[in-house]
Design a protein around this motif. Sequence first.
Motif, PDB file in Angstrom:
ATOM      1  N   THR A  82     -16.395  30.717  -9.968  1.00  0.00           N
ATOM      2  CA  THR A  82     -17.520  29.403  -9.922  1.00  0.00           C
ATOM      3  C   THR A  82     -17.788  29.417 -11.473  1.00  0.00           C
ATOM      4  O   THR A  82     -18.227  30.605 -11.906  1.00  0.00           O
ATOM      5  N   GLN A  83     -17.987  28.448 -12.025  1.00  0.00           N
ATOM      6  CA  GLN A  83     -18.618  28.198 -13.369  1.00  0.00           C
ATOM      7  C   GLN A  83     -20.172  28.323 -13.037  1.00  0.00           C
ATOM      8  O   GLN A  83     -20.902  28.475 -13.860  1.00  0.00           O
ATOM      9  N   ASP A  84     -20.626  28.037 -11.972  1.00  0.00           N
ATOM     10  CA  ASP A  84     -22.085  27.778 -11.639  1.00  0.00           C
ATOM     11  C   ASP A  84     -22.303  28.395 -10.174  1.00  0.00           C
ATOM     12  O   ASP A  84     -22.229  27.666  -9.330  1.00  0.00           O
ATOM     13  N   CYS A  85     -22.701  29.738 -10.297  1.00  0.00           N
ATOM     14  CA  CYS A  85     -22.857  30.520  -8.948  1.00  0.00           C
ATOM     15  C   CYS A  85     -24.091  29.871  -8.058  1.00  0.00           C
ATOM     16  O   CYS A  85     -23.885  29.598  -6.929  1.00  0.00           O
ATOM     17  N   ASP A  86     -25.152  29.479  -8.918  1.00  0.00           N
ATOM     18  CA  ASP A  86     -26.169  28.901  -8.092  1.00  0.00           C
ATOM     19  C   ASP A  86     -25.905  27.669  -7.393  1.00  0.00           C
ATOM     20  O   ASP A  86     -26.285  27.305  -6.250  1.00  0.00           O
ATOM     21  N   ALA A  87     -25.010  26.743  -8.124  1.00  0.00           N
ATOM     22  CA  ALA A  87     -24.777  25.229  -7.541  1.00  0.00           C
ATOM     23  C   ALA A  87     -23.841  25.371  -6.336  1.00  0.00           C
ATOM     24  O   ALA A  87     -23.941  24.849  -5.343  1.00  0.00           O
ATOM     25  N   THR A  88     -22.783  26.417  -6.554  1.00  0.00           N
ATOM     26  CA  THR A  88     -21.850  26.662  -5.529  1.00  0.00           C
ATOM     27  C   THR A  88     -22.457  27.275  -4.397  1.00  0.00           C
ATOM     28  O   THR A  88     -22.074  26.876  -3.049  1.00  0.00           O
ATOM     29  N   ALA A  89     -23.656  28.193  -4.590  1.00  0.00           N
ATOM     30  CA  ALA A  89     -24.202  28.842  -3.453  1.00  0.00           C
ATOM     31  C   ALA A  89     -24.763  27.833  -2.542  1.00  0.00           C
ATOM     32  O   ALA A  89     -25.041  27.743  -1.362  1.00  0.00           O
ATOM     33  N   ARG A  90     -25.582  26.548  -3.268  1.00  0.00           N
ATOM     34  CA  ARG A  90     -26.069  25.648  -2.607  1.00  0.00           C
ATOM     35  C   ARG A  90     -25.233  24.916  -1.706  1.00  0.00           C
ATOM     36  O   ARG A  90     -25.471  24.375  -0.665  1.00  0.00           O
ATOM     37  N   ARG A  91     -24.030  24.491  -2.398  1.00  0.00           N
ATOM     38  CA  ARG A  91     -23.076  23.907  -1.484  1.00  0.00           C
ATOM     39  C   ARG A  91     -22.611  24.484  -0.403  1.00  0.00           C
ATOM     40  O   ARG A  91     -22.196  24.155   0.665  1.00  0.00           O
ATOM     41  N   VAL A  92     -22.391  25.899  -0.391  1.00  0.00           N
ATOM     42  CA  VAL A  92     -22.223  26.660   0.689  1.00  0.00           C
ATOM     43  C   VAL A  92     -23.180  26.261   2.092  1.00  0.00           C
ATOM     44  O   VAL A  92     -22.775  26.234   3.179  1.00  0.00           O
ATOM     45  N   VAL A  93     -24.506  26.329   1.663  1.00  0.00           N
ATOM     46  CA  VAL A  93     -25.437  25.912   2.604  1.00  0.00           C
ATOM     47  C   VAL A  93     -25.281  24.481   3.082  1.00  0.00           C
ATOM     48  O   VAL A  93     -25.358  24.272   4.360  1.00  0.00           O
ATOM     49  N   ASP A  94     -25.131  23.617   2.218  1.00  0.00           N
ATOM     50  CA  ASP A  94     -24.986  22.206   2.576  1.00  0.00           C
ATOM     51  C   ASP A  94     -23.900  21.914   3.560  1.00  0.00           C
ATOM     52  O   ASP A  94     -23.763  21.015   4.250  1.00  0.00           O
ATOM     53  N   ALA A  95     -22.828  22.840   3.207  1.00  0.00           N
ATOM     54  CA  ALA A  95     -21.389  22.537   4.086  1.00  0.00           C
ATOM     55  C   ALA A  95     -21.429  23.238   5.244  1.00  0.00           C
ATOM     56  O   ALA A  95     -20.557  23.005   6.018  1.00  0.00           O
ATOM     57  N   GLY A  96     -22.400  24.022   5.741  1.00  0.00           N
ATOM     58  CA  GLY A  96     -22.636  24.732   7.068  1.00  0.00           C
ATOM     59  C   GLY A  96     -22.629  26.250   6.798  1.00  0.00           C
ATOM     60  O   GLY A  96     -22.489  26.672   7.989  1.00  0.00           O
ATOM     61  N   GLY A  97     -22.457  26.938   5.848  1.00  0.00           N
ATOM     62  CA  GLY A  97     -22.316  28.377   5.623  1.00  0.00           C
ATOM     63  C   GLY A  97     -23.514  28.839   5.465  1.00  0.00           C
ATOM     64  O   GLY A  97     -24.641  28.168   5.587  1.00  0.00           O
ATOM     65  N   THR A  98     -23.664  30.321   5.241  1.00  0.00           N
ATOM     66  CA  THR A  98     -25.043  31.071   5.328  1.00  0.00           C
ATOM     67  C   THR A  98     -24.807  32.013   4.138  1.00  0.00           C
ATOM     68  O   THR A  98     -23.670  32.493   3.981  1.00  0.00           O
ATOM     69  N   LEU A  99     -25.717  32.023   3.272  1.00  0.00           N
ATOM     70  CA  LEU A  99     -25.891  33.244   2.075  1.00  0.00           C
ATOM     71  C   LEU A  99     -26.414  34.389   2.663  1.00  0.00           C
ATOM     72  O   LEU A  99     -27.489  34.487   3.398  1.00  0.00           O
ATOM     73  N   THR A 100     -25.630  35.597   2.593  1.00  0.00           N
ATOM     74  CA  THR A 100     -26.201  36.671   2.868  1.00  0.00           C
ATOM     75  C   THR A 100     -26.711  37.230   1.698  1.00  0.00           C
ATOM     76  O   THR A 100     -27.326  38.484   1.992  1.00  0.00           O
ATOM     77  N   GLN A 101     -26.451  37.016   0.376  1.00  0.00           N
ATOM     78  CA  GLN A 101     -27.066  37.356  -0.756  1.00  0.00           C
ATOM     79  C   GLN A 101     -27.223  36.338  -1.570  1.00  0.00           C
ATOM     80  O   GLN A 101     -26.276  35.925  -1.894  1.00  0.00           O
ATOM     81  N   ALA A 102     -28.328  35.722  -1.877  1.00  0.00           N
ATOM     82  CA  ALA A 102     -28.677  34.969  -3.016  1.00  0.00           C
ATOM     83  C   ALA A 102     -28.095  35.175  -4.371  1.00  0.00           C
ATOM     84  O   ALA A 102     -27.792  36.330  -4.662  1.00  0.00           O
ATOM     85  N   PRO A 103     -27.763  34.253  -5.235  1.00  0.00           N
ATOM     86  CA  PRO A 103     -27.074  34.683  -6.447  1.00  0.00           C
ATOM     87  C   PRO A 103     -27.991  35.626  -7.101  1.00  0.00           C
ATOM     88  O   PRO A 103     -29.276  35.841  -7.215  1.00  0.00           O
ATOM     89  N   LEU A 104     -27.376  36.312  -7.890  1.00  0.00           N
ATOM     90  CA  LEU A 104     -27.914  37.642  -8.542  1.00  0.00           C
ATOM     91  C   LEU A 104     -27.202  38.131  -9.628  1.00  0.00           C
ATOM     92  O   LEU A 104     -25.974  38.198  -9.839  1.00  0.00           O
ATOM     93  N   ASP A 105     -27.734  38.284 -10.901  1.00  0.00           N
ATOM     94  CA  ASP A 105     -26.944  38.933 -12.015  1.00  0.00           C
ATOM     95  C   ASP A 105     -26.733  40.407 -11.869  1.00  0.00           C
ATOM     96  O   ASP A 105     -27.461  41.280 -11.284  1.00  0.00           O
ATOM     97  N   ILE A 106     -25.198  40.663 -12.308  1.00  0.00           N
ATOM     98  CA  ILE A 106     -25.018  42.070 -12.424  1.00  0.00           C
ATOM     99  C   ILE A 106     -24.775  42.384 -13.733  1.00  0.00           C
ATOM    100  O   ILE A 106     -23.532  42.209 -14.549  1.00  0.00           O
ATOM    101  N   ALA A 107     -25.787  42.563 -14.442  1.00  0.00           N
ATOM    102  CA  ALA A 107     -25.900  42.858 -15.988  1.00  0.00           C
ATOM    103  C   ALA A 107     -25.148  41.964 -16.841  1.00  0.00           C
ATOM    104  O   ALA A 107     -25.603  40.679 -16.416  1.00  0.00           O
ATOM    105  N   ASP A 108     -24.297  42.120 -17.573  1.00  0.00           N
ATOM    106  CA  ASP A 108     -23.858  40.978 -18.455  1.00  0.00           C
ATOM    107  C   ASP A 108     -22.456  40.984 -17.622  1.00  0.00           C
ATOM    108  O   ASP A 108     -21.681  40.147 -18.324  1.00  0.00           O
ATOM    109  N   ARG A 109     -22.051  41.400 -16.787  1.00  0.00           N
ATOM    110  CA  ARG A 109     -20.799  41.235 -16.077  1.00  0.00           C
ATOM    111  C   ARG A 109     -20.647  39.953 -15.528  1.00  0.00           C
ATOM    112  O   ARG A 109     -19.371  39.348 -15.356  1.00  0.00           O
ATOM    113  N   GLY A 110     -21.725  39.374 -14.754  1.00  0.00           N
ATOM    114  CA  GLY A 110     -21.412  37.972 -14.024  1.00  0.00           C
ATOM    115  C   GLY A 110     -22.477  37.838 -13.126  1.00  0.00           C
ATOM    116  O   GLY A 110     -23.291  38.497 -13.063  1.00  0.00           O
ATOM    117  N   ARG A 111     -22.573  36.386 -12.426  1.00  0.00           N
ATOM    118  CA  ARG A 111     -23.484  36.477 -11.574  1.00  0.00           C
ATOM    119  C   ARG A 111     -22.706  36.233  -9.983  1.00  0.00           C
ATOM    120  O   ARG A 111     -21.666  35.752  -9.904  1.00  0.00           O
TER     121      ARG A 111
END
Length: 260
Positions: A82-111
């Motif tokens: 995903t180019q936007d982890c936070d926006a896609t995470a919100r769509r997960v919830v809107d579509a009926g899924g559940t987040l088990t880990q909210a968006p989180l930075d892994i140093a400079d490797r990614g989110r």
Amino acid sequence: MSLVDSNQPDSTPTWIDLDVPDLDRATEFYRALFGWDFHTAAPTAETGGYTTCLLRGRAVAGFGPASERDPAPGFWRMYFATQDCDATARRVVDAGGTLTQAPLDIADRGRVALAVDPVGARFGLWQGRTHPGCRIVNEPGSLVRNDLSTPDPDPARDFYTALFGFTLDGNDDLPGLDFTFLRRPDGHEIGGIFGDPAAAASAWQTTFEVADTDAVAERAVAAGGAAGEPTDFPYGRYAEITDPFGTAFSVITRPPSRRE
């Protein structure tokens, strides 16, 4: 595509990892199976000590320490690009899924974010920065595809089409089976959903490309795992493998006509 040096298009399976209770045992088994090398980073608050699995010096998968962060025993964890982890995470919830880990930075490797879909299958989201995901795919010893197996396929198909805009195509090669291809909006196939009434749980199942399915099955048993009988089917020669921790996955040798 074999070598990957930039982020994959949104909704493409881009990374896989596995929480292992015994790192030494895991590296021994997967080195014997795929010829991987390994690099373990110093422990951090985010990763707790993460091991990158390497093929020809390029990242193809990861091992994390077994924990309660996202318990999904028995299968590799797959991450969608995903180019936007936070926006896609919100769509997960809107579509009926559940987040088990909210968006989180892994140093400079990614989110990263972790989620579970409405039928109980777990997956991740990965917004790559310095780490785009698997750096080799579709070659022996690397990821070739992921498919969702579930006893309840219709809610899964509704969820992923809503989340990523996938289109669904039937499969004439497997008559009598409840299988649909998932395609990105640009038409590229990223995997499929298999409706299996006998499935004990819903899970994204990982398949690795290999040069010789029979030889890999033999190596899996010799290294302390288990292997089903290699079988020919329309896409190649296939076998189910179980590692020493009970993780199930598949290997396939595809004919040249089926390779990308």
